[in-house]
Design a protein around this motif. Structure first.
Motif, mmCIF file in Angstrom:
data_model
loop_
_atom_site.group_PDB
_atom_site.id
_atom_site.type_symbol
_atom_site.label_atom_id
_atom_site.label_comp_id
_atom_site.label_asym_id
_atom_site.label_seq_id
_atom_site.Cartn_x
_atom_site.Cartn_y
_atom_site.Cartn_z
ATOM 1 N N PHE A 14 45.027 43.760 39.082
ATOM 2 C CA PHE A 14 44.105 44.821 38.699
ATOM 3 C C PHE A 14 43.680 44.662 37.238
ATOM 4 O O PHE A 14 42.496 44.780 36.902
ATOM 5 N N LEU A 15 44.630 44.385 36.349
ATOM 6 C CA LEU A 15 44.306 44.161 34.943
ATOM 7 C C LEU A 15 43.426 42.932 34.754
ATOM 8 O O LEU A 15 42.530 42.930 33.903
ATOM 9 N N THR A 16 43.682 41.901 35.520
ATOM 10 C CA THR A 16 42.861 40.693 35.432
ATOM 11 C C THR A 16 41.410 40.998 35.773
ATOM 12 O O THR A 16 40.494 40.577 35.057
ATOM 13 N N VAL A 17 41.205 41.734 36.838
ATOM 14 C CA VAL A 17 39.839 42.089 37.238
ATOM 15 C C VAL A 17 39.180 42.966 36.176
ATOM 16 O O VAL A 17 38.018 42.756 35.816
ATOM 17 N N LEU A 18 39.916 43.923 35.650
ATOM 18 C CA LEU A 18 39.345 44.789 34.623
ATOM 19 C C LEU A 18 38.967 44.003 33.365
ATOM 20 O O LEU A 18 37.922 44.257 32.761
#
Length: 63
Positions: A14-18
């Motif tokens: 999720f952090l990677t996508v954000l």
């Protein structure tokens, strides 16, 4: 304890996508941080698969 690895992996993805979707920042440091979170998330996911004994269900693990 094994469930924590799965949560960390999901949160890391999720952090990677954000990080990759965020605009108006320096691109190079942002991409390095996204790469770090992606590698760490894959590591946590693999650790979860190994500790739960799910290797027979995930054939892609050794790919």
């Amino acid at each position: 304890m094994n469930f924590v690895f799965l949560l960390v992996a999901i949160f890391g993805f999720f952090l990677t996508v954000l990080l990759l979707l965020k605009k108006n920042v320096n691109k190079l440091p942002q991409q390095f941080l996204a790469l770090f979170y992606f590698i760490y998330s894959v590591y946590c996911l693999q650790t979860y698969i190994i500790t739960e004994g799910l290797l027979t269900q995930f054939k892609w693990f050794y790919f």
